[in-house]
Design an enzyme around this catalytic site. Sequence first.
Site, PDB file in Angstrom:
ATOM      1  N   ASN A   8       0.862  -1.519  -0.186  1.00 55.22           N
ATOM      2  CA  ASN A   8       0.023   0.029   0.140  1.00 55.22           C
ATOM      3  C   ASN A   8       0.546   1.318  -0.019  1.00 55.22           C
ATOM      4  O   ASN A   8       1.689   1.184   1.057  1.00 55.22           O
ATOM      5  CB  ASN A   8      -1.065   0.228   1.007  1.00 55.22           C
ATOM      6  N   TRP A   9       0.902   2.678  -1.192  1.00 53.92           N
ATOM      7  CA  TRP A   9       1.965   2.993  -0.984  1.00 53.92           C
ATOM      8  C   TRP A   9       1.572   4.098  -0.788  1.00 53.92           C
ATOM      9  O   TRP A   9       2.890   5.554  -0.657  1.00 53.92           O
ATOM     10  CB  TRP A   9       2.327   3.153  -2.782  1.00 53.92           C
ATOM     11  N   HIS A  93      -9.475   0.957   5.003  1.00 53.45           N
ATOM     12  CA  HIS A  93      -8.643   1.738   6.017  1.00 53.45           C
ATOM     13  C   HIS A  93      -8.387   2.052   7.050  1.00 53.45           C
ATOM     14  O   HIS A  93      -9.435   2.939   7.032  1.00 53.45           O
ATOM     15  CB  HIS A  93      -7.342   2.126   5.154  1.00 53.45           C
ATOM     16  N   GLU A 165      -5.501  -4.921  10.860  1.00 49.66           N
ATOM     17  CA  GLU A 165      -4.480  -4.150  10.632  1.00 49.66           C
ATOM     18  C   GLU A 165      -4.950  -3.070  11.926  1.00 49.66           C
ATOM     19  O   GLU A 165      -5.517  -2.112  12.148  1.00 49.66           O
ATOM     20  CB  GLU A 165      -4.366  -3.200   9.725  1.00 49.66           C
ATOM     21  N   GLY A 236       5.037   1.898   4.633  1.00 51.12           N
ATOM     22  CA  GLY A 236       6.690   2.500   4.702  1.00 51.12           C
ATOM     23  C   GLY A 236       7.531   1.909   3.972  1.00 51.12           C
ATOM     24  O   GLY A 236       7.902   1.716   3.180  1.00 51.12           O
TER      25      GLY A 236
HETATM   26  P1  13P Z   1       3.176   0.753   7.543  1.00 54.15           P
HETATM   27  O1  13P Z   1       3.466  -1.270   6.524  1.00 54.15           O
HETATM   28  O2  13P Z   1       3.974   1.836   7.273  1.00 54.15           O
HETATM   29  O3  13P Z   1       2.801   0.306   9.582  1.00 54.15           O
HETATM   30  O4  13P Z   1       1.844   0.680   6.995  1.00 54.15           O
HETATM   31  C1  13P Z   1       0.696  -0.652   6.986  1.00 54.15           C
HETATM   32  C2  13P Z   1      -0.183   0.289   6.751  1.00 54.15           C
HETATM   33  O5  13P Z   1      -1.291   0.778   7.011  1.00 54.15           O
HETATM   34  C3  13P Z   1      -0.669  -0.784   5.599  1.00 54.15           C
HETATM   35  O6  13P Z   1      -2.232  -0.642   4.707  1.00 54.15           O
END
Ligand code: 13P
Length: 256
Positions: A8-9, A93, A165, A236
């Site tokens: 996920n960019w 999200h 998440e 990230g």
């Molecule tokens: P990170 O991997 O930067 O913690 O982000 C997770 C995320 O929100 C993926 O959708």
Amino acid sequence: MKTYIVGNWKLNFTVGEASIYLHKLLKTLPNYRDIEVVVAPSTIALQPLSLQVDRHKIKLGAQNAFYRDYGAFTGETSFSQLRGIADYVIVGHSERRYIFGENDKMIQKKVAAAIRNKIMPILCIGETESERAFGETTDVIRDQLIGGLTDVADDDLSKVIIAYEPVWAISSTKAAKLATPDEIAEVVKLIRKTLADIYGEKKSENVPILFGGSVGSANAGAYLTIPGVNGLLIGGASLILSEFVDIIDTAKRVRS
Ligand code: 13P
């Protein structure tokens, strides 16, 4: 079941940068049949990238879309416009829930609109740090899951992916903490049980459940071996090509 590695960019990369990244990723990546690699760029990059991508190797995901197909909805992009361009879409999200005020009702409509337009929704659910501290994790997970899937018929459950998440584990969150495999395993079990309560055990077993939250090449292997986890949603670390490739290679190793 395939292992899903989804990058996920978020709001990063110009169209040019996204195209260069994809070009390098396509060159680096072997064709792993049992690993589904997905990158989710900004909406503006989806169309050009869809002409560039080799879908045998990599699929494209949208980060968001609107549930109505057309009309007076200034600034929105519909699922029907993304049909044939995006293979997946991230829905619900936590950044959309908490920064843009999306609620379960909207998320429910987005999941349904995605399925209607043959785009596989990746429904994100997860508790905040204070919800966990107050012992509300089970309720939050159940509510977000049931809310998001309200309009998903029995036969359509196979067209949905769930991503767990925990908001407190996302790297951009203040004082993000790493989720432990035990914490994740417990919630993944709860997700499967909730799915089984609604759709029956057999159907629930086939739903891919991904984990996301500060995933990198150092912890990807540990997260991928948690029972019931079928892939990773990566923020990230997916912006750094070598990290993302390392995670994909780890997935391949863990699978073999
Ligand atoms: P990170 O991997 O930067 O913690 O982000 C997770 C995320 O929100 C993926 O959708």
